[in-house]
Scaffold this active site. Structure first.
Site, short mmCIF file in Angstrom:
data_model
loop_
_atom_site.label_atom_id
_atom_site.label_comp_id
_atom_site.label_asym_id
_atom_site.label_seq_id
_atom_site.Cartn_x
_atom_site.Cartn_y
_atom_site.Cartn_z
CB SER A 54 -2.86 3.56 -4.18
OG SER A 54 -1.00 3.13 -4.41
CG HIS B 194 -0.14 -0.12 2.26
ND1 HIS B 194 0.09 0.84 3.29
CD2 HIS B 194 0.02 -0.96 3.67
CE1 HIS B 194 0.99 1.00 4.38
NE2 HIS B 194 0.97 -0.69 4.15
CG ASP C 255 12.31 6.57 -7.51
OD1 ASP C 255 12.77 6.99 -6.74
OD2 ASP C 255 10.95 6.84 -6.47
#
Length: 466
Positions: A24, A20, A139
């Site tokens: 979301s 999680h 990222d």
């Protein structure tokens, strides 16, 4: 958030939670249609909207990026996006092996050189593919690298995920550089820290270098409990290579972690480096690339030689949403993202002649898919490129439909070759050559100057229509 056993959108039954985030939660799920096991990312729409436009943009960008790059075998695939009044659902490929970082920890903190090289080959293949599509991840880190469980006992295959911070090439400013500071501190490139603008491709290469160092060493090249001190080390390229690194590994790491982006190794140079070349095999062409020597299927002899007619429902299905103004231009797209639509008042014979002129000047050969009959040229042609591209030779089909005796729609679609090369051909050669015979709406002409890839026909963040 929904609970285990919940059926969403009458299509997927949610199973156990996989993880999680702030807005979301990710579940393992089963398709009620096919029985396939997938991962479903459930985003709380209200929380995302409350977070502001930046979060909305990030979600929409993630969808756009995953649709651009999701067909690569080393990128997690996005199957579909759905939305209810309160939730957004990303249905994605389920990668059963978990994070690469967990595998690293389970293996004692570092990998053997051959295992590290194998994962690095796959990482570079995925990153190179993303860059070829104008996508920069920004990222890259082991937490965003998953490993599938292919059952072969060979360690599984790498899958790049989490494109929420990715940038599209259209995000560059007038200087051709990106300017948004993002990424995880330990993996971020020095030019991003400097906040002077950076090239997304070279920044991703730096992150790949940090990941390779971690795989081989078992620890990060740049680390300090004081964040500013760590940034100083990154900016100066201060790191120590362990004694067990081979000379070739040392050489490659020093090129990857070069603090000067202008002299840092590029992917084209990287794939030629001795350490990388060991055990590396070039990936075969995509399975959806058409065989160029495949014979065309003969046209149906009973087929009417006039252009196919379109009714109102056909026109709507070809347009973007229900806005028909998008069709009357030289920049239309059908519901299939690779297809191009052109609308003209010129007869089919004139359209075919113009396509033949374009083909002659742009290194294509033309094959008519229907023969002449009573002064009517064939209503479909194939443009076959003879230059080798990234995925072989480009092949394009153009089909002409009659809306009325004074209105024709030309649908152009790629049947083989590289998508970006096809789009470049359409933007650089096809549209300009058809400008004088196509209709253009004022609204579309105004929007053409700043066109971005469509995320979907209706944004998943927009409110449902009543």
């Amino acid at each position: 958030m929904p609970e285990k056993g919940t059926v969403v959108m009458s299509r997927y039954e949610l199973g156990r939670s996989l993880g999680h985030g702030t807005f979301s939660k990710v579940y393992q799920a089963r398709s009620l249609v096919s029985g396939e096991t997938v991962a479903v990312k459930v985003i709380d729409k209200e929380k995302a909207l409350r977070a502001g436009a930046g979060m909305v943009d990030q979600i929409e960008r993630e969808v756009a990026v995953m649709r651009l790059v999701g067909r690569h075998p080393n990128v997690v695939r996005l199957h579909e996006v759905m939305a209810s009044r309160s939730k957004i659902y990303f249905v994605m490929e389920l990668v059963r092996g978990g994070e690469l970082l967990a595998r690293l920890v389970a293996g004692g903190g570092r990998l053997g050189e051959d295992a590290a090289r194998r994962y690095f080959h796959q990482l570079v293949a995925a990153v190179d593919f993303c860059h070829s599509r104008g996508v920069y991840h920004r990222d890259l880190k082991p937490e965003n690298l998953l490993v599938d469980d292919d059952g072969s006992g060979g360690g599984g295959n790498l899958k790049v995920t989490d494109f929420g911070l990715s940038a599209l090439s259209a995000s560059r400013r007038h200087d051709g550089l990106l300017h948004t500071t993002c990424g995880t501190p330990s993996y971020v490139a020095p030019e991003i820290i400097g906040d002077k603008g950076y090239d997304g491709a070279t920044a991703d290469v730096w992150s790949c270098g940090v990941i390779l160092f971690l795989l081989l060493a078992g620890y990060l090249p740049f680390f300090d409990s004081n964040l500013m001190e760590m940034y100083k080390k990154i900016t100066n390229g201060e790191f120590k290579v362990p004694d067990w690194f081979t000379p070739d590994a040392r050489s490659l790491i020093s090129r990857l972690l070069d603090p000067n982006p202008t002299t840092r190794i590029t992917i084209d140079e990287l794939v030629k480096h001795p350490w990388f070349k060991k055990g590396h095999t070039k990936r075969p062409a995509s399975s959806n690339t058409m065989k160029l020597n495949e014979e065309e299927k003969p046209a149906n002899a009973a087929m009417n030689m006039k252009p196919a007619s379109l009714n109102a429902f056909d026109i709507i299905s070809l347009s973007q949403g229900f806005d028909l103004s998008g069709m009357f231009c030289c920049h239309g797209h059908s519901s299939r993202t690779q297809d191009q639509l052109f609308v003209t008042g010129k007869p089919a014979t004139a359209i075919v002649s113009r396509l033949e002129e374009i083909a002659e000047t742009e290194h294509f050969t033309v094959k008519k898919k229907q023969k002449k009959r009573q002064e009517e040229d064939g209503m479909a042609v194939k443009l076959q490129g003879w230059k080798e591209g990234r995925k072989g030779q480009l092949a394009i089909d153009a089909e002409i439909f009659e809306v009325s005796p004074s209105c024709y729609v030309v649908e152009v679609k790629k049947t083989a070759g590289d998508t970006l090369e096809y789009q470049a051909f359409c933007n650089r050669d096809l549209r300009p050559s058809l400008n004088d015979i196509c209709w253009t709406s004022p609204a579309t002409a105004a929007s053409e100057k700043n066109q971005l890839p469509a995320v979907s026909e209706v944004s998943p963040l927009s409110s449902p229509r009543n």
